[in-house]
Design a protein around this motif. Structure first.
Motif, PDB file in Angstrom:
ATOM      1  N   SER A  57       0.841  -1.199   0.000  1.00  0.00           N
ATOM      2  CA  SER A  57       0.000   0.000   0.000  1.00  0.00           C
ATOM      3  C   SER A  57       0.875   1.247   0.000  1.00  0.00           C
ATOM      4  CB  SER A  57      -0.928   0.028   1.218  1.00  0.00           C
ATOM      5  OG  SER A  57      -0.178   0.266   2.393  1.00  0.00           O
ATOM      6  N   GLU A  58       0.265   2.347  -0.368  1.00  0.00           N
ATOM      7  CA  GLU A  58       0.982   3.617  -0.323  1.00  0.00           C
ATOM      8  C   GLU A  58       1.311   3.997   1.119  1.00  0.00           C
ATOM      9  OE1 GLU A  58       0.698   8.023  -2.389  1.00  0.00           O
ATOM     10  OE2 GLU A  58      -1.152   6.886  -2.104  1.00  0.00           O
ATOM     11  N   ASN A  59       0.411   3.681   2.045  1.00  0.00           N
ATOM     12  CA  ASN A  59       0.661   3.974   3.460  1.00  0.00           C
ATOM     13  C   ASN A  59       1.864   3.207   3.986  1.00  0.00           C
ATOM     14  OD1 ASN A  59      -1.483   5.741   3.601  1.00  0.00           O
ATOM     15  ND2 ASN A  59      -2.914   4.221   4.382  1.00  0.00           N
ATOM     16  N   ALA A  60       1.981   1.934   3.606  1.00  0.00           N
ATOM     17  CA  ALA A  60       3.129   1.126   4.040  1.00  0.00           C
ATOM     18  C   ALA A  60       4.426   1.700   3.479  1.00  0.00           C
ATOM     19  CB  ALA A  60       2.953  -0.324   3.612  1.00  0.00           C
ATOM     20  N   LEU A  61       4.405   2.109   2.220  1.00  0.00           N
ATOM     21  CA  LEU A  61       5.588   2.713   1.606  1.00  0.00           C
ATOM     22  C   LEU A  61       5.963   4.006   2.322  1.00  0.00           C
ATOM     23  CD1 LEU A  61       7.772   3.154  -0.554  1.00  0.00           C
ATOM     24  CD2 LEU A  61       5.990   4.112  -2.008  1.00  0.00           C
ATOM     25  N   ASN A  62       4.980   4.863   2.566  1.00  0.00           N
ATOM     26  CA  ASN A  62       5.265   6.139   3.233  1.00  0.00           C
ATOM     27  C   ASN A  62       5.775   5.930   4.654  1.00  0.00           C
ATOM     28  OD1 ASN A  62       4.596   7.640   0.982  1.00  0.00           O
ATOM     29  ND2 ASN A  62       2.458   7.846   1.580  1.00  0.00           N
ATOM     30  N   ALA A  63       5.241   4.925   5.345  1.00  0.00           N
ATOM     31  CA  ALA A  63       5.725   4.626   6.691  1.00  0.00           C
ATOM     32  C   ALA A  63       7.187   4.193   6.644  1.00  0.00           C
ATOM     33  CB  ALA A  63       4.854   3.545   7.339  1.00  0.00           C
ATOM     34  N   PHE A  64       7.536   3.387   5.649  1.00  0.00           N
ATOM     35  CA  PHE A  64       8.930   2.957   5.513  1.00  0.00           C
ATOM     36  C   PHE A  64       9.840   4.139   5.212  1.00  0.00           C
ATOM     37  CE2 PHE A  64      12.523   1.474   2.926  1.00  0.00           C
ATOM     38  CZ  PHE A  64      13.160   0.700   3.891  1.00  0.00           C
TER      39      PHE A  64
END
Length: 108
Positions: free
Chosen positions: A61-68
């Motif tokens: 997800s985009e959220n997972a990428l941004n969190a990373f």
């Protein structure tokens, strides 16, 4: 899993021959601590440009990428490039599954 919801991240930079083993060990350490949002990750050495490394990852997800991208692990990868070599760039975006084909013979 829907391909439309996947996101990629590519981090690139150069690492001199004498520092490659240390760099590879650092990246492996980070890979062992990736969050569950990471579907796949790879470290590659560019075949066309000696000493140019790419760290690829695929996110659910985009959220997972941004969190990373806000994580200590991401900073450790960038820091490894900067400390052991030279950081080049980071690219990210929505992953697209493109199928290529070649036409060998056209009937008239």
């Amino acid at each position: 899993m829907e391909h439309n919801n996947l996101y990629f991240l590519k981090i690139s930079g150069t690492i001199g021959t004498g520092k490659q083993r240390e760099f590879q060990q650092t990246i492996q350490f980070v890979f062992n601590h990736m969050s569950s949002g990471c579907i796949n990750h790879n470290l590659t050495l560019d075949v066309h440009t000696p000493q140019l490394y790419h760290v690829y990852s695929l996110w659910n997800s985009e959220n997972a990428l941004n969190a990373f991208r806000s994580s200590n692990e991401f900073e450790l990868i960038r820091g490894a490039f900067q400390t052991l070599g030279s950081y080049k760039d980071t690219m990210s975006g929505r992953w697209a599954d493109i199928q290529l084909f070649e036409v060998n013979l056209l009937d008239s």
